[in-house]
Write an enzyme that holds these catalytic residues in place. Structure first.
Site, mmCIF file in Angstrom:
data_model
loop_
_atom_site.group_PDB
_atom_site.id
_atom_site.type_symbol
_atom_site.label_atom_id
_atom_site.label_comp_id
_atom_site.label_asym_id
_atom_site.label_seq_id
_atom_site.Cartn_x
_atom_site.Cartn_y
_atom_site.Cartn_z
ATOM 1 C CG ASP A 67 89.611 147.783 39.642
ATOM 2 O OD1 ASP A 67 89.088 147.405 40.697
ATOM 3 O OD2 ASP A 67 88.962 148.019 38.601
ATOM 4 C CE1 TYR A 126 78.958 136.640 41.119
ATOM 5 C CE2 TYR A 126 77.411 135.653 42.667
ATOM 6 C CZ TYR A 126 78.477 136.492 42.412
ATOM 7 O OH TYR A 126 79.080 137.185 43.442
ATOM 8 C CE LYS A 137 81.983 135.331 42.824
ATOM 9 N NZ LYS A 137 83.262 136.014 43.018
ATOM 10 C CB THR A 163 79.592 146.930 46.559
ATOM 11 O OG1 THR A 163 79.034 145.974 45.639
ATOM 12 C CG2 THR A 163 80.035 146.218 47.816
HETATM 13 P P1 NAP Z 1 82.424 145.927 42.546
HETATM 14 O O1 NAP Z 1 82.065 147.071 43.434
HETATM 15 O O2 NAP Z 1 81.801 145.867 41.181
HETATM 16 O O3 NAP Z 1 84.003 145.845 42.411
HETATM 17 C C1 NAP Z 1 84.594 144.899 41.576
HETATM 18 C C2 NAP Z 1 85.833 145.515 40.983
HETATM 19 O O4 NAP Z 1 86.455 144.512 40.163
HETATM 20 C C3 NAP Z 1 85.532 146.706 40.075
HETATM 21 O O5 NAP Z 1 86.423 147.771 40.307
HETATM 22 C C4 NAP Z 1 85.720 146.125 38.680
HETATM 23 O O6 NAP Z 1 86.116 147.073 37.712
HETATM 24 C C5 NAP Z 1 86.814 145.115 38.929
HETATM 25 N N1 NAP Z 1 86.881 144.147 37.839
HETATM 26 C C6 NAP Z 1 85.852 143.583 37.168
HETATM 27 N N2 NAP Z 1 86.320 142.804 36.199
HETATM 28 C C7 NAP Z 1 87.677 142.862 36.259
HETATM 29 C C8 NAP Z 1 88.718 142.310 35.475
HETATM 30 N N3 NAP Z 1 88.463 141.521 34.432
HETATM 31 N N4 NAP Z 1 89.996 142.593 35.809
HETATM 32 C C9 NAP Z 1 90.278 143.406 36.848
HETATM 33 N N5 NAP Z 1 89.331 143.985 37.608
HETATM 34 C C10 NAP Z 1 88.039 143.722 37.308
HETATM 35 O O7 NAP Z 1 82.067 144.526 43.249
HETATM 36 P P2 NAP Z 1 81.926 144.080 44.804
HETATM 37 O O8 NAP Z 1 80.494 144.068 45.163
HETATM 38 O O9 NAP Z 1 82.897 144.777 45.641
HETATM 39 O O10 NAP Z 1 82.313 142.541 44.630
HETATM 40 C C11 NAP Z 1 83.632 142.094 44.810
HETATM 41 C C12 NAP Z 1 83.630 140.582 44.822
HETATM 42 O O11 NAP Z 1 82.722 140.114 45.827
HETATM 43 C C13 NAP Z 1 83.169 139.946 43.503
HETATM 44 O O12 NAP Z 1 83.975 138.822 43.245
HETATM 45 C C14 NAP Z 1 81.738 139.518 43.784
HETATM 46 O O13 NAP Z 1 81.358 138.398 43.025
HETATM 47 C C15 NAP Z 1 81.848 139.167 45.261
HETATM 48 N N6 NAP Z 1 80.568 139.227 45.966
HETATM 49 C C16 NAP Z 1 79.880 140.404 46.029
HETATM 50 C C17 NAP Z 1 78.661 140.422 46.704
HETATM 51 C C18 NAP Z 1 77.840 141.675 46.811
HETATM 52 O O14 NAP Z 1 76.664 141.570 47.204
HETATM 53 N N7 NAP Z 1 78.388 142.835 46.527
HETATM 54 C C19 NAP Z 1 78.163 139.250 47.290
HETATM 55 C C20 NAP Z 1 78.905 138.082 47.197
HETATM 56 C C21 NAP Z 1 80.111 138.086 46.537
HETATM 57 P P3 NAP Z 1 84.971 147.753 36.795
HETATM 58 O O15 NAP Z 1 84.141 148.564 37.743
HETATM 59 O O16 NAP Z 1 85.748 148.561 35.810
HETATM 60 O O17 NAP Z 1 84.200 146.615 36.187
#
Ligand code: NAP
Length: 254
Positions: free
Chosen positions: A37, A151, A155, A186
């Site tokens: 991360d 975005y 994707k 999240t």
């Molecule tokens: P999250 O809670 O924000 O977790 C994402 C993690 O990735 C965070 O710890 C973040 O660190 C880290 N990160 C961001 N940029 C990075 C980088 N350049 N290098 C390394 N780590 C990095 O997000 P989530 O909701 O779990 O989402 C995870 C994935 O699911 C994403 O790809 C998102 O597009 C996808 N997704 C999410 C949803 C939703 O509704 N939550 C829906 C569809 C798809 P920081 O906190 O320091 O930035």
């Protein structure tokens, strides 16, 4: 079923949200989990949680956009059987008001970040005798969510990279699939609401929840269970596919 004993898994974005839950679930099934991360403390917290539950884990801070650093990290790992590309960032805007800077940043993290990890992981997975890769995409890739131009683009690229890798490495016993979640509750969603709808977070949370025909947002654990299935031997006939996990968003919303 779904045992991952003697498997090494690396999860990007493992410090928060979906990635964190994926780390916990894979570790519970016996995998040694490398949490990667941007956020050092968050990655270490996931590792600590796994170890306190008698699992095996280590954590690494790295920005997935930095190819040299990503290659350095992977070069120190002796074997790899599972890669989950979960790190990602969100953005609001259409093709007119999305700036070049924002477009480039979304591309750097959500597209190049996935490529960097695939690029570094595939040789290692080949030499480890094969494996399974899960890329976290989004329903945005399938329906082009309103006001999510950059975005959705990013994707869609994740879907295409998934199919390409599945084809190119099938002979190496590497399976590659993607998962397309609808809205999952999240810190990613909370941060998005705080940034884009200050003062209206609760109202918008309710509105976003109801866009899923099932009437709520998903839970990180629900996505983690799907990841577990896809990276287990039970899913050995599945490659090059994308799976929605969206409370009916894509198929029932018309
Ligand atoms: P999250 O809670 O924000 O977790 C994402 C993690 O990735 C965070 O710890 C973040 O660190 C880290 N990160 C961001 N940029 C990075 C980088 N350049 N290098 C390394 N780590 C990095 O997000 P989530 O909701 O779990 O989402 C995870 C994935 O699911 C994403 O790809 C998102 O597009 C996808 N997704 C999410 C949803 C939703 O509704 N939550 C829906 C569809 C798809 P920081 O906190 O320091 O930035």
């Amino acid at each position: 079923m779904f045992q991952l004993n003697n498997k090494v898994a690396l999860v990007t974005g493992g410090g928060s949200g979906i990635g964190k839950e994926v780390c916990n679930v894979l570790a519970k099934q016996g995998a040694e989990v490398i949490v990667l991360d941007l956020n050092t403390e968050a990655a270490q917290a996931t590792t600590n949680e796994i170890i306190s539950n008698n699992g095996k884990s280590s954590s690494i801070q790295v920005d997935v956009t930095n190819q040299q650093k990503v290659l350095e990290v992977f070069s120190k790992i002796p074997a790899l059987h599972i890669l989950v590309n979960c790190a990602g960032i969100s953005h609001i805007g259409n093709a007119i008001n999305t700036t070049e800077t924002d477009f480039d940043q979304i591309f750097k993290v959500n597209v190049k970040g996935v490529y960097n990890c695939l690029h570094a992981a595939l040789p290692l997975m080949k030499s480890s005798g094969g494996g399974s890769i899960i890329n976290i995409s989004s329903i945005a890739a399938k329906v082009g969510l309103s006001d999510r131009f950059a975005y959705s683009m990013s994707k869609g690229a994740v879907h295409a990279m998934t199919m390409s890798v599945a084809k190119d490495f099938i002979k190496d016993k590497i399976r590659c699939n993607s998962i397309s979640p609808g809205r999952v509750h999240t810190p990613f969603v909370d941060g998005f609401l705080k940034k884009n709808f200050p003062g209206q977070e609760a109202e918008m949370f309710d509105k976003l929840s109801k866009t899923q025909p099932i009437g709520r947002m998903g839970l990180p654990i629900e996505v983690a269970h799907q990841v577990l299935y896809l990276c287990s031997e039970e899913a050995s006939f599945i490659t090059g596919s994308d799976f929605s996990i969206d409370g009916g968003f894509v198929t029932l919303n018309s």
